[in-house]
Write an enzyme that holds these catalytic residues in place. Structure first.
Site, PDB file in Angstrom:
ATOM      1  N   CYS A 110      40.883  25.633  43.691  1.00  0.00           N
ATOM      2  CA  CYS A 110      40.922  25.992  42.292  1.00  0.00           C
ATOM      3  C   CYS A 110      41.799  25.035  41.641  1.00  0.00           C
ATOM      4  O   CYS A 110      41.866  24.626  40.366  1.00  0.00           O
ATOM      5  CB  CYS A 110      41.309  27.283  41.809  1.00  0.00           C
ATOM      6  SG  CYS A 110      40.332  28.693  42.601  1.00  0.00           S
ATOM      7  N   HIS A 257      43.760  27.261  34.773  1.00  0.00           N
ATOM      8  CA  HIS A 257      42.643  27.530  35.521  1.00  0.00           C
ATOM      9  C   HIS A 257      42.308  29.217  35.253  1.00  0.00           C
ATOM     10  O   HIS A 257      43.295  29.876  35.173  1.00  0.00           O
ATOM     11  CB  HIS A 257      43.131  27.483  36.911  1.00  0.00           C
ATOM     12  CG  HIS A 257      42.043  28.055  37.926  1.00  0.00           C
ATOM     13  ND1 HIS A 257      40.884  27.962  38.013  1.00  0.00           N
ATOM     14  CD2 HIS A 257      42.241  29.050  38.801  1.00  0.00           C
ATOM     15  CE1 HIS A 257      40.195  28.982  38.761  1.00  0.00           C
ATOM     16  NE2 HIS A 257      41.188  29.250  39.516  1.00  0.00           N
ATOM     17  N   ASN A 287      35.620  32.859  37.695  1.00  0.00           N
ATOM     18  CA  ASN A 287      36.392  31.787  38.228  1.00  0.00           C
ATOM     19  C   ASN A 287      35.611  31.008  38.878  1.00  0.00           C
ATOM     20  O   ASN A 287      34.729  31.138  39.810  1.00  0.00           O
ATOM     21  CB  ASN A 287      37.268  32.457  39.336  1.00  0.00           C
ATOM     22  CG  ASN A 287      38.199  31.422  40.057  1.00  0.00           C
ATOM     23  OD1 ASN A 287      38.046  30.265  39.881  1.00  0.00           O
ATOM     24  ND2 ASN A 287      39.131  31.909  40.973  1.00  0.00           N
TER      25      ASN A 287
HETATM   26  O1  UT7 Z   1      41.300  31.177  41.948  1.00  0.00           O
HETATM   27  C1  UT7 Z   1      42.797  31.268  42.438  1.00  0.00           C
HETATM   28  C2  UT7 Z   1      43.093  32.374  43.518  1.00  0.00           C
HETATM   29  N1  UT7 Z   1      42.505  33.508  43.165  1.00  0.00           N
HETATM   30  C3  UT7 Z   1      43.339  34.443  42.603  1.00  0.00           C
HETATM   31  O2  UT7 Z   1      44.472  33.965  42.001  1.00  0.00           O
HETATM   32  C4  UT7 Z   1      43.223  35.726  42.498  1.00  0.00           C
HETATM   33  C5  UT7 Z   1      44.387  36.440  42.183  1.00  0.00           C
HETATM   34  N2  UT7 Z   1      44.353  38.064  42.253  1.00  0.00           N
HETATM   35  C6  UT7 Z   1      43.719  38.728  41.297  1.00  0.00           C
HETATM   36  O3  UT7 Z   1      43.206  38.211  40.403  1.00  0.00           O
HETATM   37  C7  UT7 Z   1      43.656  40.408  41.422  1.00  0.00           C
HETATM   38  O4  UT7 Z   1      44.658  40.892  42.456  1.00  0.00           O
HETATM   39  C8  UT7 Z   1      42.226  40.902  41.594  1.00  0.00           C
HETATM   40  C9  UT7 Z   1      41.407  40.647  40.523  1.00  0.00           C
HETATM   41  C10 UT7 Z   1      41.632  40.226  42.887  1.00  0.00           C
HETATM   42  C11 UT7 Z   1      42.471  42.509  42.114  1.00  0.00           C
HETATM   43  O5  UT7 Z   1      43.059  43.220  40.805  1.00  0.00           O
HETATM   44  P1  UT7 Z   1      44.293  43.977  41.516  1.00  0.00           P
HETATM   45  O6  UT7 Z   1      44.684  44.607  40.075  1.00  0.00           O
HETATM   46  O7  UT7 Z   1      45.479  43.093  42.011  1.00  0.00           O
HETATM   47  O8  UT7 Z   1      43.543  45.045  42.268  1.00  0.00           O
HETATM   48  P2  UT7 Z   1      43.931  45.433  43.819  1.00  0.00           P
HETATM   49  O9  UT7 Z   1      43.519  44.491  44.832  1.00  0.00           O
HETATM   50  O10 UT7 Z   1      45.428  45.781  43.843  1.00  0.00           O
HETATM   51  O11 UT7 Z   1      43.075  46.954  43.924  1.00  0.00           O
HETATM   52  C12 UT7 Z   1      43.469  47.971  43.335  1.00  0.00           C
HETATM   53  C13 UT7 Z   1      42.489  48.994  43.379  1.00  0.00           C
HETATM   54  C14 UT7 Z   1      42.188  49.239  44.862  1.00  0.00           C
HETATM   55  O12 UT7 Z   1      42.118  50.664  45.016  1.00  0.00           O
HETATM   56  P3  UT7 Z   1      43.230  51.655  45.459  1.00  0.00           P
HETATM   57  O13 UT7 Z   1      43.557  51.141  46.747  1.00  0.00           O
HETATM   58  O14 UT7 Z   1      44.246  51.702  44.399  1.00  0.00           O
HETATM   59  O15 UT7 Z   1      42.430  53.053  45.853  1.00  0.00           O
HETATM   60  C15 UT7 Z   1      40.832  48.547  45.093  1.00  0.00           C
HETATM   61  O16 UT7 Z   1      40.084  49.063  46.370  1.00  0.00           O
HETATM   62  O17 UT7 Z   1      41.128  48.563  42.760  1.00  0.00           O
HETATM   63  C16 UT7 Z   1      40.210  48.786  43.933  1.00  0.00           C
HETATM   64  N3  UT7 Z   1      39.299  47.760  43.422  1.00  0.00           N
HETATM   65  C17 UT7 Z   1      38.001  47.982  42.797  1.00  0.00           C
HETATM   66  N4  UT7 Z   1      37.719  48.905  42.229  1.00  0.00           N
HETATM   67  C18 UT7 Z   1      36.596  48.826  41.676  1.00  0.00           C
HETATM   68  C19 UT7 Z   1      39.121  46.515  44.185  1.00  0.00           C
HETATM   69  N5  UT7 Z   1      38.102  45.777  43.567  1.00  0.00           N
HETATM   70  C20 UT7 Z   1      37.474  46.638  42.877  1.00  0.00           C
HETATM   71  C21 UT7 Z   1      36.315  46.466  41.994  1.00  0.00           C
HETATM   72  N6  UT7 Z   1      35.867  47.596  41.297  1.00  0.00           N
HETATM   73  N7  UT7 Z   1      35.474  45.489  42.055  1.00  0.00           N
END
Ligand code: UT7
Length: 339
Positions: A110, A257, A287
Site C-alpha cells: 500500500c 492511502h 483499498n
Molecule cells: O492497507 C494498509 C494495511 N491495512 C490496514 O491498515 C487495515 C487496518 N485494519 C482495519 O482497517 C480494521 O482493523 C478492519 C476493517 C480490518 C477490521 O475492523 P475492526 O473494527 O478492527 O474489527 P475487528 O477485526 O476488531 O473485528 C470486530 C468484530 C469481530 O467480532 P467479535 O470478535 O467482536 O465477535 C469480527 O469477527 O467484527 C467481526 N468481523 C465482521 N463482522 C461482520 C470481522 N469482519 C467482519 C465482517 N462482517 N466483514
C-alpha cells in the site's frame, strides 16, 4: 533538479461489487462494512483485465494528460503482479509502444505509490532519466480469499499513473522531500505466505512440504495493523511536512492511502487537519494498494476539487510494514474522469 508532476491518468475495471453483493455469500452486512471501513462498493477485475492491462490504460491516459508520446523509464508498483517472473513493467512499456527503455516493478504494497514516486525522483535526480512514467496497478482481489469476511470486503482493483519530468524544485508539481520507513519485524501482520521461494510447492514435490490452500491467500491481523497505520502515517506525514517547511495549516488537501476511512480520519485528526481538507474515495473503490493515492488524486483533479496552486500532502502505509509521505503544489494539468 527534481521530479515534477506533468500528467495523471487512472483506470477502474467495469465490474462493481457492492457490500450487498458480498453479503449474499459472506457472513457480513452492508452496515458492518460501511461503518467499520467506509467502503460501499469496489471494482473487481474480470476476464481479460489484469494488472498489466489496467497499467497500460492508466499509463496511456497519463501520457495523454502530459501531452507526451515518449518517456525514458517505466516503473510499475504492484503487489499483485501478473506473474512471479518477469516484472510487468517491460510488457507495459512495450504495449504502450515506448521502445526499449528502462522498465522495472517495485513491490511495496500500500505504500508502493510513495516508494515509487521516490524511486522515480531518484532516477531523475541522478540524471538516469529525464521523464518517467510511474504506474500503481493492482488486481489484489485475486489474492484475497473470497470466503474470508475479514479481508474480502476491504480490497478493490484499479490503476493510477503519473508522468514525471526533470524540473526546478520551485516549479508547480515539483515533489517535495520524502519521508520513507519500514518495520520488517511486523511483516506477518499482512502477508501472503505461499507462492514465493519460501513456500512454493503446491503438491509436495521436489522435497517441499505441501502448501495448505489458505496460504495462497492474504492473511491480515486487522487490529494491530490499524494502530500501526495511524501511528506511522501520522509520524511520516509530520516528518514530510517538517522537511518541506510546511505546517499543517499550509495543507489544502491531505491525500492519504485509502485503507479505512477511520484510519484516514484519525491521521487527519492527529495532524489537526479539518475534514473538508481530507480527500476520500474509499467508499467507491475500497483499498487498491499502490493504485490508491493516484486514483484519489485523479478523482479530485478531474472533478475540479484539486486545483492548480493547492498544496497537497501525500501519505501511505502498508504491508512490510512500510510507509512514506511527501508534499507537492498541484500543477496545471488535465485529468480525465473515470467512472
Ligand atoms: O492497507 C494498509 C494495511 N491495512 C490496514 O491498515 C487495515 C487496518 N485494519 C482495519 O482497517 C480494521 O482493523 C478492519 C476493517 C480490518 C477490521 O475492523 P475492526 O473494527 O478492527 O474489527 P475487528 O477485526 O476488531 O473485528 C470486530 C468484530 C469481530 O467480532 P467479535 O470478535 O467482536 O465477535 C469480527 O469477527 O467484527 C467481526 N468481523 C465482521 N463482522 C461482520 C470481522 N469482519 C467482519 C465482517 N462482517 N466483514
Amino acid at each position: 533538479m527534481t521530479a515534477v508532476l506533468m500528467g495523471i491518468g487512472s483506470f477502474l475495471p467495469p465490474v462493481t461489487v457492492t457490500n450487498d453483493d458480498l453479503s449474499r455469500t459472506l457472513d457480513t452486512t452492508d452496515e458492518w462494512i460501511r461503518t467499520r471501513t467506509g467502503i460501499r462498493e469496489r471494482r473487481f477485475v474480470s476476464e481479460g483485465i489484469s494488472t498489466g492491462s489496467m497499467a497500460v490504460t492508466a499509463g496511456e491516459r497519463a501520457l495523454r494528460s502530459a501531452d507526451v508520446s515518449g518517456v525514458d523509464a517505466v516503473v510499475v508498483a504492484t503487489t499483485s503482479p501478473e506473474r512471479l517472473c518477469p516484472a510487468v513493467a517491460p510488457e507495459v512499456a512495450s504495449r504502450l509502444g515506448l521502445g526499449p527503455l528502462a522498465a522495472f516493478d517495485l513491490t511495496s504494497a500500500c505504500s508502493g505509490f510513495l516508494y515509487g514516486l521516490a524511486t522515480a525522483s531518484g532516477l531523475i535526480a541522478a540524471g538516469t532519466a529525464d521523464t518517467v512514467l510511474f504506474i500503481g496497478s493492482e488486481a489484489f482481489t485475486t489474492l484475497v480469499d473470497p470466503a474470508d469476511r475479514t479481508t474480502a470486503p476491504i480490497f478493490g482493483d484499479g490503476a493510477g499513473a503519473v508522468v514525471l519530468r526533470r524540473g526546478e524544485p520551485d516549479a508547480p508539481g515539483a515533489l517535495g522531500p520524502f519521508d520513507l520507513g519500514s518495520d520488517g519485524a511486523l511483516a506477518d501482520l499482512l502477508a501472503i505466505p505461499a507462492g514465493g521461494a519460501r513456500q512454493r510447492s503446491a503438491d509436495g514435490g521436489l522435497g517441499h512440504a505441501t502448501v495448505p490452500t489458505g496460504d495462497w491467500y492474504l492473511r491480515m491481523a486487522g487490529r494491530p495493523l490499524y494502530t500501526q497505520a495511524v501511528e506511522r502515517m501520522t509520524q511520516s506525514a509530520q516528518a514530510a511536512l517538517k522537511r518541506a517547511e510546511w505546517s499543517a495549516a499550509d495543507v489544502d488537501w491531505f491525500v492519504g492511502h485509502q485503507a479505512n476511512i477511520r484510519i484516514v480520519r484519525a491521521v487527519a485528526e492527529e495532524l489537526e487537519l479539518p475534514g473538508e481538507r481530507v480527500a476520500v474515495n474509499i467508499d467507491r473503490v475500497g483499498n487498491t494498494l499502490a493504485a490508491s493515492v493516484p486514483l484519489l488524486l485523479n478523482d479530485y483533479a478531474a472533478r475540479g476539487d484539486l486545483k492548480a496552486g493547492q498544496r497537497v500532502l501525500l501519505s501511505a502505509f502498508g504491508a512490510g510494514l512500510s510507509w512514506g509521505s511527501t508534499t507537492l503544489v498541484w500543477p496545471e494539468i488535465r485529468a480525465e474522469s473515470v467512472d
